[in-house]
Scaffold this active site. Structure first.
Site, mmCIF file in Angstrom:
data_model
loop_
_atom_site.group_PDB
_atom_site.id
_atom_site.type_symbol
_atom_site.label_atom_id
_atom_site.label_comp_id
_atom_site.label_asym_id
_atom_site.label_seq_id
_atom_site.Cartn_x
_atom_site.Cartn_y
_atom_site.Cartn_z
ATOM 1 N N LYS A 157 -0.890 70.557 120.746
ATOM 2 C CA LYS A 157 -2.339 70.423 120.494
ATOM 3 C C LYS A 157 -2.565 70.180 118.986
ATOM 4 O O LYS A 157 -1.694 69.613 118.334
ATOM 5 C CB LYS A 157 -3.089 71.644 121.019
ATOM 6 C CG LYS A 157 -2.753 71.905 122.504
ATOM 7 C CD LYS A 157 -3.665 72.882 123.163
ATOM 8 C CE LYS A 157 -3.227 73.067 124.617
ATOM 9 N NZ LYS A 157 -4.109 73.947 125.356
ATOM 10 N N GLU B 222 -8.879 69.470 128.078
ATOM 11 C CA GLU B 222 -9.637 69.543 126.813
ATOM 12 C C GLU B 222 -10.212 68.178 126.461
ATOM 13 O O GLU B 222 -11.302 68.083 125.893
ATOM 14 C CB GLU B 222 -8.726 70.085 125.698
ATOM 15 C CG GLU B 222 -8.498 71.584 125.879
ATOM 16 C CD GLU B 222 -7.178 72.104 125.333
ATOM 17 O OE1 GLU B 222 -6.510 71.386 124.567
ATOM 18 O OE2 GLU B 222 -6.817 73.242 125.688
ATOM 19 N N ASN C 153 3.070 70.975 124.499
ATOM 20 C CA ASN C 153 1.870 70.322 123.968
ATOM 21 C C ASN C 153 1.395 71.128 122.760
ATOM 22 O O ASN C 153 0.813 72.193 122.907
ATOM 23 C CB ASN C 153 0.799 70.307 125.077
ATOM 24 C CG ASN C 153 -0.545 69.784 124.598
ATOM 25 O OD1 ASN C 153 -0.656 69.253 123.484
ATOM 26 N ND2 ASN C 153 -1.574 69.942 125.423
ATOM 27 N N SER D 193 -0.974 79.000 130.518
ATOM 28 C CA SER D 193 -0.404 80.302 130.132
ATOM 29 C C SER D 193 1.031 80.505 130.625
ATOM 30 O O SER D 193 1.395 81.605 131.029
ATOM 31 C CB SER D 193 -1.317 81.449 130.598
ATOM 32 O OG SER D 193 -2.569 81.377 129.938
ATOM 33 N N HIS E 246 -5.852 65.432 129.763
ATOM 34 C CA HIS E 246 -5.822 66.891 129.578
ATOM 35 C C HIS E 246 -7.256 67.419 129.703
ATOM 36 O O HIS E 246 -8.205 66.752 129.290
ATOM 37 C CB HIS E 246 -5.236 67.229 128.203
ATOM 38 C CG HIS E 246 -4.972 68.693 128.048
ATOM 39 N ND1 HIS E 246 -5.971 69.592 127.755
ATOM 40 C CD2 HIS E 246 -3.835 69.419 128.198
ATOM 41 C CE1 HIS E 246 -5.447 70.813 127.724
ATOM 42 N NE2 HIS E 246 -4.152 70.737 127.984
ATOM 43 N N GLU F 293 -2.975 71.847 136.052
ATOM 44 C CA GLU F 293 -3.361 72.893 135.110
ATOM 45 C C GLU F 293 -4.751 73.404 135.468
ATOM 46 O O GLU F 293 -5.750 72.759 135.110
ATOM 47 C CB GLU F 293 -3.418 72.334 133.688
ATOM 48 C CG GLU F 293 -2.132 71.752 133.175
ATOM 49 C CD GLU F 293 -2.105 71.700 131.649
ATOM 50 O OE1 GLU F 293 -1.194 72.275 131.062
ATOM 51 O OE2 GLU F 293 -3.030 71.110 131.052
ATOM 52 N N GLY G 269 -4.620 78.877 128.100
ATOM 53 C CA GLY G 269 -4.849 79.665 126.890
ATOM 54 C C GLY G 269 -5.522 80.999 127.139
ATOM 55 O O GLY G 269 -5.963 81.659 126.197
HETATM 56 P P1 PGA Z 1 -1.456 77.130 127.398
HETATM 57 O O1 PGA Z 1 -1.889 75.586 127.407
HETATM 58 O O2 PGA Z 1 0.020 77.183 127.735
HETATM 59 O O3 PGA Z 1 -1.747 77.616 126.014
HETATM 60 O O4 PGA Z 1 -2.278 77.820 128.433
HETATM 61 C C1 PGA Z 1 -1.420 74.697 128.381
HETATM 62 C C2 PGA Z 1 -2.019 73.334 128.163
HETATM 63 O O5 PGA Z 1 -3.183 73.240 127.759
HETATM 64 O O6 PGA Z 1 -1.355 72.295 128.378
#
Ligand code: PGA
Length: 251
Positions: free
Chosen positions: A11, A99, A9, A211, A97, A169, A175
């Site tokens: 983003k 976010e 992803n 992560s 997601h 997740e 992140g």
């Molecule tokens: P990350 O993000 O690997 O940077 O933690 C995962 C995600 O948001 O799908």
């Protein structure tokens, strides 16, 4: 037998030129990979060109979102429909997601519409679920995740789970460099689905996200109910993402 899947992803990152160099690198480094499906999700604006230019690779393409307003077209400024994603060569799309749930206030009704529109365009939704830190600290994580799954079941029926991928997740692990030890939650998700349909629960692919890095991927992928990963930060680097894919290939 569940086919493993690793999804990157991107983003809201990259540029036209960095997108091309990332995909060129992945094309070369993943040329020999077999037994694991690899999907990349660039920003909408790069999707169509990426899937055309890299159609001769093993990469599948996915979108990071889709409109829940209309399947094909209409007066929805700024939105991109499932039909357009299909036209652009998408096989997958991320839905819900954290976010988007957090910054765009996406409701359960809207998420169900997105799943429905994607399925009618033969695009596989990757439904994200996961608890926030405060849910985890107050012991509500199972209830929250179960609620997110049942939001879809209540609106579309359990059968849609035979056509989607679920990514667990934990929001506090995205992140942040913190990883959950998620086997327990994946087992919980499979069990929650098996209470409704045993065969679907057995076949549904469950990803882990939060992560994921080359140095923790192997341990995560060795967990019984984890069928792959949804990778954020580490998917922007050819070597890191390739190592994660190869870790899945060798478990
Ligand atoms: P990350 O993000 O690997 O940077 O933690 C995962 C995600 O948001 O799908």
């Amino acid at each position: 037998m569940r086919r493993s899947l690793v999804v990157g992803n991107w983003k809201m990152n990259g540029s036209k030129s960095s997108a091309i160099s990332l995909l060129t690198g992945l094309k070369a480094s993943l040329a020999d990979v077999s037994g694991v499906e690899v999907c990349v999700c660039p920003p909408y604006i790069y999707l169509s060109e990426a899937s055309d230019s890299f159609a001769d690779t093993k990469l599948a393409f996915g979108a990071q979102d889709v409109s829940g307003n209309a399947e094909a077209g209409g007066a929805y400024t700024g939105e991109v429909s499932a039909a357009m994603l299909s036209d652009a060569g998408c096989q997958y799309a991320i839905v819900g997601h954290s976010e988007r749930r957090e910054y765009f206030g996406e409701s359960a009704d809207l998420l169900a519409k997105k799943v429905e529109f994607l399925l009618s365009e033969k695009i596989t939704p990757i439904l994200c679920v996961g608890e926030k830190l405060e849910d985890r600290e107050s012991g509500l994580h199972e209830r929250v995740v179960n609620g997110q799954l049942m939001d879809i079941v209540d609106r579309l029926g359990v059968d849609v789970f035979s056509q989607i991928v679920v990514a667990y997740e934990p929001v506090w692990a995205i992140g942040t460099g913190l990883t959950a030890t998620p086997q327990q939650m994946h087992a919980f998700i499979r069990k929650a689905i098996s209470a409704l349909d045993l065969a679907i629960a057995d076949e549904i692919r469950l990803l882990y996200g939060g992560s994921v890095k080359p140095d923790n991927a192997k341990d995560l992928f060795a967990m019984q109910d984890i069928d792959g990963a949804l990778v954020g930060g580490a998917c922007l680097d050819v070597e890191s993402f390739s190592l994660i894919v190869k870790a899945q290939e060798t478990v």
